[in-house]
Design a protein around this motif. Structure first.
Motif, PDB file in Angstrom:
ATOM      1  N   THR A  39      11.315  91.508   2.226  1.00  0.00           N
ATOM      2  CA  THR A  39      12.490  90.722   1.546  1.00  0.00           C
ATOM      3  C   THR A  39      13.330  90.135   2.905  1.00  0.00           C
ATOM      4  N   LEU A  40      13.666  91.341   3.824  1.00  0.00           N
ATOM      5  CA  LEU A  40      14.346  90.917   5.038  1.00  0.00           C
ATOM      6  C   LEU A  40      13.594  89.877   5.928  1.00  0.00           C
ATOM      7  N   GLY A  41      12.305  90.229   6.094  1.00  0.00           N
ATOM      8  CA  GLY A  41      11.613  89.197   6.938  1.00  0.00           C
ATOM      9  C   GLY A  41      11.520  87.633   6.218  1.00  0.00           C
ATOM     10  N   VAL A  42      11.487  87.500   5.009  1.00  0.00           N
ATOM     11  CA  VAL A  42      11.300  86.349   4.403  1.00  0.00           C
ATOM     12  C   VAL A  42      12.657  85.662   4.446  1.00  0.00           C
ATOM     13  N   THR A  43      13.617  86.310   4.232  1.00  0.00           N
ATOM     14  CA  THR A  43      15.011  85.839   4.240  1.00  0.00           C
ATOM     15  C   THR A  43      15.219  85.482   5.708  1.00  0.00           C
ATOM     16  N   ALA A  44      15.134  86.070   6.814  1.00  0.00           N
ATOM     17  CA  ALA A  44      15.430  85.534   8.051  1.00  0.00           C
ATOM     18  C   ALA A  44      14.489  84.307   8.429  1.00  0.00           C
ATOM     19  N   ILE A  45      13.205  84.453   8.185  1.00  0.00           N
ATOM     20  CA  ILE A  45      12.232  83.265   8.270  1.00  0.00           C
ATOM     21  C   ILE A  45      12.852  82.017   7.946  1.00  0.00           C
ATOM     22  N   ILE A  46      13.290  82.142   6.622  1.00  0.00           N
ATOM     23  CA  ILE A  46      13.718  80.662   5.766  1.00  0.00           C
ATOM     24  C   ILE A  46      15.110  80.508   6.635  1.00  0.00           C
TER      25      ILE A  46
END
Length: 233
Positions: A39-46
């Motif tokens: 969740t953290l990774g996808v949020t930061a990537i977007i």
């Protein structure tokens, strides 16, 4: 004369680092941490993707004050270690009245730095588009917005896919730093599981999970690079 000698059992590598019983017992905790990490990774990537594109356009086409602000942001954020920025956001901002949750602080730090690196990737991709494409779009009477959205960006995005994917991999790996602000990500949960089980198997398991998660993305970068190399011939 010594008569009572206690013989300690010999621990094998499987008992110490690859203990199946410990793995099964701690797997729910690891999966919970994996969910948080994703969740953290996808949020930061977007957020980093969107922010990087905006910064790149400002750096290339904005008026002088905005361009200088974008350049300063990119240079400064690329110079700050993510861990330092994370500590500042989580521990220092409350002194000025801004308190973020562990997830909010980690997502902010990762997104801010990711946007700076993505901006340089997008800038290079846009500048790699042949000048004739800009001139052709201008000759067709397209507005600046249409020239960028319909002609330039689609070509630039194909060029930047490999480096953007590599940057996404780095962001996903850097989510492990969120453990310093007590966020229950994969590394934090693995560390807690190790303490509870008094066995390093959870940490080895977390390392394997990271490999299984990121290895396909690493291979994907290679595939994209080969395709772009074939098209460039």
């Amino acid at each position: 004369m010594i008569t009572n000698i206690e013989v300690l059992p010999v621990m094998s590598i499987f008992d110490t680092f690859l203990n199946w019983k410990v793995f099964v017992q701690t797997l729910p905790l690891l999966l919970s941490g994996l969910t948080t990490t994703l969740t953290l990774g996808v949020t930061a990537i977007i957020l980093g993707f969107i922010g990087g594109l905006v910064l790149a356009l400002l750096r290339l086409y904005a008026n002088s004050p905005l361009k200088q602000i974008a350049v300063a942001y990119i240079d400064i954020l690329r110079s700050i270690p993510i861990l330092v920025l994370l500590v500042v956001i989580y521990y220092a901002l409350p002194f000025v009245g801004l308190r973020l949750s562990p997830f909010g602080a980690a997502a902010s730090a990762l997104s801010l730095v990711s946007a700076a690196y993505s901006a340089e990737i997008f800038r290079a991709g846009i500048e790699a588009v042949p000048k004739g494409q800009f001139e052709a779009a201008r000759a067709l009477g397209l507005s600046p917005w249409r020239r960028m959205s319909d002609v330039v960006l689609p070509q630039a995005l194909r060029i930047v896919i490999p480096p953007i994917t590599s940057n996404s991999i780095n962001v996903m790996k850097d989510t492990a730093l969120a453990s310093v602000v007590a966020m229950p990500d994969l590394l934090k949960q693995a560390t807690q599981a190790q303490a509870l089980a008094a066995n390093p198997t959870p940490l080895i398991s977390a390392a394997v999970i990271y490999i299984l998660l990121l290895m396909p993305l690493v291979r994907l970068v290679g595939v994209f690079e080969k395709r772009l190399a074939v098209r460039g011939r």
